[in-house]
Motif scaffolding. Sequence first.
Motif, PDB file in Angstrom:
ATOM      1  N   LEU A  31       0.467  -1.309  -0.554  1.00 42.87           N
ATOM      2  CA  LEU A  31      -0.086  -0.099  -0.289  1.00 42.87           C
ATOM      3  C   LEU A  31       0.766   1.531  -0.070  1.00 42.87           C
ATOM      4  O   LEU A  31       0.990   1.985  -0.683  1.00 42.87           O
ATOM      5  CB  LEU A  31      -0.756  -0.198   1.379  1.00 42.87           C
ATOM      6  N   TYR A  32       1.695   1.076   0.723  1.00 47.19           N
ATOM      7  CA  TYR A  32       3.141   2.675   0.622  1.00 47.19           C
ATOM      8  C   TYR A  32       3.411   2.351  -0.033  1.00 47.19           C
ATOM      9  O   TYR A  32       3.225   4.071  -0.691  1.00 47.19           O
ATOM     10  CB  TYR A  32       3.821   2.241   1.784  1.00 47.19           C
ATOM     11  N   PRO A 102       3.112   8.339  13.511  1.00 46.11           N
ATOM     12  CA  PRO A 102       3.342   9.695  12.724  1.00 46.11           C
ATOM     13  C   PRO A 102       3.871  10.134  11.312  1.00 46.11           C
ATOM     14  O   PRO A 102       3.473  11.239  10.398  1.00 46.11           O
ATOM     15  CB  PRO A 102       3.433  10.445  13.716  1.00 46.11           C
ATOM     16  N   VAL A 103       4.285   9.201  10.669  1.00 49.32           N
ATOM     17  CA  VAL A 103       4.969   8.988   9.491  1.00 49.32           C
ATOM     18  C   VAL A 103       4.382   9.168   8.601  1.00 49.32           C
ATOM     19  O   VAL A 103       3.966   9.724   7.826  1.00 49.32           O
ATOM     20  CB  VAL A 103       5.824   7.973   9.620  1.00 49.32           C
ATOM     21  N   THR A 104       3.069   8.417   9.029  1.00 53.72           N
ATOM     22  CA  THR A 104       1.810   8.128   7.735  1.00 53.72           C
ATOM     23  C   THR A 104       0.562   9.324   7.774  1.00 53.72           C
ATOM     24  O   THR A 104       0.628   9.591   6.846  1.00 53.72           O
ATOM     25  CB  THR A 104       1.167   6.631   8.362  1.00 53.72           C
ATOM     26  N   GLY A 120      -5.527   6.316   0.896  1.00 51.78           N
ATOM     27  CA  GLY A 120      -4.216   5.889   1.526  1.00 51.78           C
ATOM     28  C   GLY A 120      -4.206   6.169   2.670  1.00 51.78           C
ATOM     29  O   GLY A 120      -3.507   4.512   3.296  1.00 51.78           O
ATOM     30  N   VAL A 121      -4.300   6.831   3.857  1.00 51.64           N
ATOM     31  CA  VAL A 121      -3.657   7.083   4.314  1.00 51.64           C
ATOM     32  C   VAL A 121      -4.828   6.270   6.222  1.00 51.64           C
ATOM     33  O   VAL A 121      -4.063   5.610   7.142  1.00 51.64           O
ATOM     34  CB  VAL A 121      -2.818   8.842   5.304  1.00 51.64           C
ATOM     35  N   VAL A 122      -6.831   6.107   5.557  1.00 50.77           N
ATOM     36  CA  VAL A 122      -6.723   6.023   6.302  1.00 50.77           C
ATOM     37  C   VAL A 122      -6.387   4.295   6.000  1.00 50.77           C
ATOM     38  O   VAL A 122      -6.716   3.526   6.937  1.00 50.77           O
ATOM     39  CB  VAL A 122      -8.421   6.400   6.066  1.00 50.77           C
TER      40      VAL A 122
END
Length: 157
Positions: A31-32, A102-104, A120-122
């Motif tokens: 995903l990343y 926190p990076v995400t 993407g973050v969720v």
Amino acid sequence: MSTRQTTTTLEDQPVPVRAKLAAAWTSFVFLYAYVDILNFFTPGAIADILNGKVFKFDLSQTFSTSALALVSVPIFMVVLSMTLPARANRIANLVVVALYVPVTVFNLLGASWLFFYGLGVVLELSLLALILRYAWTWPSTAPSATSPDRETARARQ
């Protein structure tokens, strides 16, 4: 003439925590990477890269090394989740999740495509929450009366 259907029940074998963690980290890495890859299709992204910029950062060896280090941690968590001893494994997963939340979330800062990056973050945070849950609830066993604990075993040596 009637046909008789027989139903079989599939065996639902328990999945070891190590495998669950490795699978979740693998999904996180995919995903990343895909969020970053799909970012190339946002207007202006390639032009910015060709001009030496990513987000607000100058493209440099330092930037590329930092980006590689950042993505290497979850990649290594796939193998570490399968190989570290249980206690170290649990601690490593809890620590890395705490660092990557926190990076995400940082990836949302300055995002021009809020729905894209928001999704993407969720999704990434959902996987991190799953990893947190697996590591936090790692099953433990209490010492039994028939098996000596470590201190007793050491004392006998």
